[in-house]
Enzyme design. Structure first.
Site, short mmCIF file in Angstrom:
data_model
loop_
_atom_site.label_atom_id
_atom_site.label_comp_id
_atom_site.label_asym_id
_atom_site.label_seq_id
_atom_site.Cartn_x
_atom_site.Cartn_y
_atom_site.Cartn_z
N HIS A 207 59.52 -25.74 55.29
CA HIS A 207 60.53 -25.57 54.26
C HIS A 207 61.64 -24.67 54.78
O HIS A 207 61.37 -23.73 55.54
CB HIS A 207 59.92 -24.94 53.00
CG HIS A 207 60.76 -25.14 51.78
ND1 HIS A 207 61.81 -24.32 51.46
CD2 HIS A 207 60.72 -26.10 50.83
CE1 HIS A 207 62.36 -24.75 50.33
NE2 HIS A 207 61.74 -25.82 49.93
N ASP B 116 55.82 -31.26 48.15
CA ASP B 116 55.59 -32.70 48.30
C ASP B 116 54.23 -33.04 48.88
O ASP B 116 53.83 -34.21 48.88
CB ASP B 116 56.69 -33.29 49.20
CG ASP B 116 58.04 -33.18 48.54
OD1 ASP B 116 58.97 -32.63 49.15
OD2 ASP B 116 58.16 -33.61 47.37
C1 SDX Z 1 61.99 -30.48 49.61
O1 SDX Z 1 65.45 -27.00 49.94
C2 SDX Z 1 64.60 -27.18 49.00
O2 SDX Z 1 64.37 -26.33 48.14
C3 SDX Z 1 63.93 -28.53 49.00
C4 SDX Z 1 62.81 -28.76 47.99
C5 SDX Z 1 63.34 -28.74 46.56
O3 SDX Z 1 62.52 -28.47 45.65
O4 SDX Z 1 64.51 -29.09 46.36
O5 SDX Z 1 61.82 -27.76 48.14
C6 SDX Z 1 62.15 -30.12 48.19
O6 SDX Z 1 62.83 -31.12 50.16
C7 SDX Z 1 60.78 -29.95 50.36
C8 SDX Z 1 60.80 -30.35 51.87
C9 SDX Z 1 60.33 -31.79 51.97
N1 SDX Z 1 60.46 -32.27 53.37
C10 SDX Z 1 59.41 -32.46 54.16
O7 SDX Z 1 58.25 -32.17 53.86
C11 SDX Z 1 59.75 -33.09 55.51
C12 SDX Z 1 58.96 -32.38 56.63
N2 SDX Z 1 59.52 -31.02 56.80
C13 SDX Z 1 60.57 -30.86 57.74
O8 SDX Z 1 61.27 -31.92 58.21
C14 SDX Z 1 61.25 -29.50 57.72
O9 SDX Z 1 60.27 -28.56 57.60
C15 SDX Z 1 62.35 -29.29 56.68
C16 SDX Z 1 63.40 -30.31 56.79
C17 SDX Z 1 61.76 -29.29 55.31
C18 SDX Z 1 62.96 -27.92 56.93
O10 SDX Z 1 63.40 -27.94 58.21
P1 SDX Z 1 64.41 -26.81 58.79
O11 SDX Z 1 64.42 -25.61 57.94
O12 SDX Z 1 65.72 -27.45 59.10
O13 SDX Z 1 63.67 -26.39 60.11
P2 SDX Z 1 63.81 -27.15 61.46
O14 SDX Z 1 63.84 -28.63 61.25
O15 SDX Z 1 64.91 -26.50 62.21
O16 SDX Z 1 62.38 -26.80 62.12
C19 SDX Z 1 62.15 -25.50 62.64
C20 SDX Z 1 61.01 -25.70 63.65
C21 SDX Z 1 61.30 -26.81 64.65
O17 SDX Z 1 60.56 -26.52 65.84
P3 SDX Z 1 61.36 -25.81 67.09
O18 SDX Z 1 62.36 -26.84 67.59
O19 SDX Z 1 62.04 -24.56 66.52
O20 SDX Z 1 60.28 -25.51 68.07
O21 SDX Z 1 59.82 -26.11 62.94
C22 SDX Z 1 59.46 -27.42 63.36
C23 SDX Z 1 60.67 -28.02 64.02
O22 SDX Z 1 60.27 -29.01 64.96
N3 SDX Z 1 59.07 -28.14 62.16
C24 SDX Z 1 58.08 -29.01 62.09
C25 SDX Z 1 58.04 -29.42 60.73
N4 SDX Z 1 59.01 -28.81 60.05
C26 SDX Z 1 59.65 -28.02 60.93
N5 SDX Z 1 57.20 -29.46 63.01
C27 SDX Z 1 56.28 -30.37 62.57
N6 SDX Z 1 56.18 -30.83 61.27
C28 SDX Z 1 57.04 -30.36 60.35
N7 SDX Z 1 56.96 -30.81 59.09
#
Ligand code: SDX
Length: 433
Positions: free
Chosen positions: A305, A362
């Protein structure tokens, strides 16, 4: 005199004021930055940028705190119902019994859609995604309900009731028509959540028996989704609304923003991911390995998140709701077992611990929706119905904000410097146009 920060840039040194929030969070007010220095800030994804001051929802991502108008999500999920929480978000206070009854009457009186709108559903391809249909239908409401002003309370209440009630009817109607089933109309004797379940699952030859546990679960589901400060879809509603477009267009933009698998579409992606793992023999370790592999685009959906760097408080409540609903219905869902195993392994894995990756809202929500009988491709529609009062509250707050103006971010240009136009017959190099 408010606290300031000093910015030293070449031969310039300016002071920028600090803004402090109700819970002590601090922000640098850069409203005069460009005027004083010619500089702008650069923050892709706005991870470090506050777009507004808001009194609606407070989140503490480090401590896993979520409050609507100061009330904790735990207390609202336990003691409130969705319509009461919606009223709280939009009006800023819990309603009296008279106010809630009046709101319920408005929701009932505005629960039908114009009969001509039913024809719209008939012309979408049967395989259309319900989020695309919903975004189109909400925009179409403007054609049936053109004039409104939100200057007075009663007009606002009507707009709120119209949107909240009709989005629920349209979602259920879209499902029935996609199945070729008879459309079930809302009933005046049913509550908001019971009405939705009845419109979804009642049919002339097999009357739907409303289960109080499912009604409670749906209330909790929608309370948990009702608002979440400046997330992607809410920021979209504020951005689109800043152009003073009608509320239906702004909400429709929010629905489209929510659709994406990184945002609200994740609840559908989680179930699809769990089903894939199940199909491949339930190899949870393999999914965790893939999620950690930088060369693999696979991500653990429902994990991570932008704000929460600990367990999403909503996910804890949703996880408990899974147990309660499955136990009441006397069913077991192998996908829940896979999800629990995934969580157990991930939360002991250094990659997830170091990256602060925990289950978000989710991760378990789809299990609850499956148990209710909601089709997977409608999971994000369920999220949208829940988030609607939050979008409305944020849209209204932005328009009431004296500091609010048309949203228009700047950029850092990295393209060509000035080019001389070359007549086409003189363009020798391929692709030069
Ligand atoms: C919602 O914003 C809100 O409030 C949203 C929400 C709401 O109520 O409105 O809460 C609802 O959208 C919840 C989120 C739902 N999405 C998912 O579950 C999709 C899976 N999660 C990710 O794609 C990710 O965690 C995000 C998009 C939710 C957040 O990503 P960020 O903050 O942009 O972080 P990032 O993509 O820059 O990741 C940081 C690091 C990376 O690794 P490094 O390159 O730094 O080594 O964390 C890793 C990413 O690869 N990472 C993950 C991961 N999420 C982040 N690795 C594996 N699996 C994951 N799910």
């Amino acid at each position: 005199m408010s606290e300031t920060v000093k910015l030293i840039y070449r031969d310039k040194c300016i002071e920028l004021p600090l803004i402090e929030g109700a819970e002590g969070e601090l922000a640098i007010d850069i409203g005069k930055l460009r005027q004083k220095t010619g500089l702008i800030t650069f923050d892709p994804g706005y991870a470090n940028t506050g777009s507004c001051q808001s009194a609606i929802t407070f989140m503490d991502g480090e401590r896993g705190i979520l409050r609507y108008r100061g009330y904790s999500i735990e207390e609202l999920a336990e003691k409130s119902i969705f319509t009461e929480t919606a009223y709280l978000l939009i009006h800023g206070a819990l309603p009296t019994r008279r106010e809630l009854n009046h709101f319920s009457v408005l929701l009932n009186d505005n629960s039908l859609i114009h009969e001509d709108m039913q024809a719209f559903f008939q012309n979408f391809p049967r395989a259309s995604h319900p989020m695309g249909i919903l975004a189109s239908m909400v925009t179409a409401l403007r054609s049936f309900y053109p004039a409104y002003s939100i200057t007075n309370e009663e007009e606002l209440n009507l707009i709120v009731a119209r949107l909240m009630s009709k989005i629920r009817t349209m979602a259920a109607m879209s499902y029935k028509i996609s199945k070729g089933h008879k459309v079930i109309y809302p009933r005046p004797d049913l509550t908001y959540c019971a009405n939705f379940l009845n419109m979804m699952f009642d049919n002339p030859v097999k009357p739907y028996r409303i289960d109080d546990t499912l009604v409670e679960a749906l209330n909790v589901f929608w309370v948990l989704h009702a608002d979440h400060e400046q997330n992607c879809s809410t920021s979209t509603v504020r951005m689109v609304g800043s152009g003073k477009v009608n509320i239906y267009a702004a909400i429709s933009a929010g629905i489209s923003a929510l659709w994406g698998p990184l945002h609200g579409g994740a609840n559908q992606s989680v179930i699809e991911m769990l089903m894939d793992i199940q199909k491949n023999g339930g190899d949870v370790q393999k999914a965790v390995m893939r999620a950690k592999d930088k060369n693999d685009p696979f991500r653990l959906m429902g994990f991570g998140h932008r704000v929460y760097k600990t367990y999403d408080p909503r996910a804890k409540i949703m996880k408990r709701m899974c147990d309660k609903v499955l136990r009441k219905l006397k069913i077991s869902d192998p996908l829940l077992d896979i999800a629990l195993k995934l969580e157990e392994i991930a939360l002991q894995d250094s990659y997830f611990i170091d990256h602060n990756l925990y289950p978000n809202v989710d991760f378990y929500s789809g299990i609850v929706l499956r148990a209710m009988g909601i089709p997977t491709n409608m999971f994000t529609v369920m999220f949208a119905i829940g988030r609607l009062p939050g979008w409305i509250a944020q849209w209204k707050e932005s328009l009431d904000d004296p500091k609010w103006r048309l949203s228009r971010p700047r950029q850092i240009y990295i393209g060509n410097t000035v080019q001389k136009y070359i007549p086409i017959d003189e363009r020798e190099v391929a692709g030069q146009s």
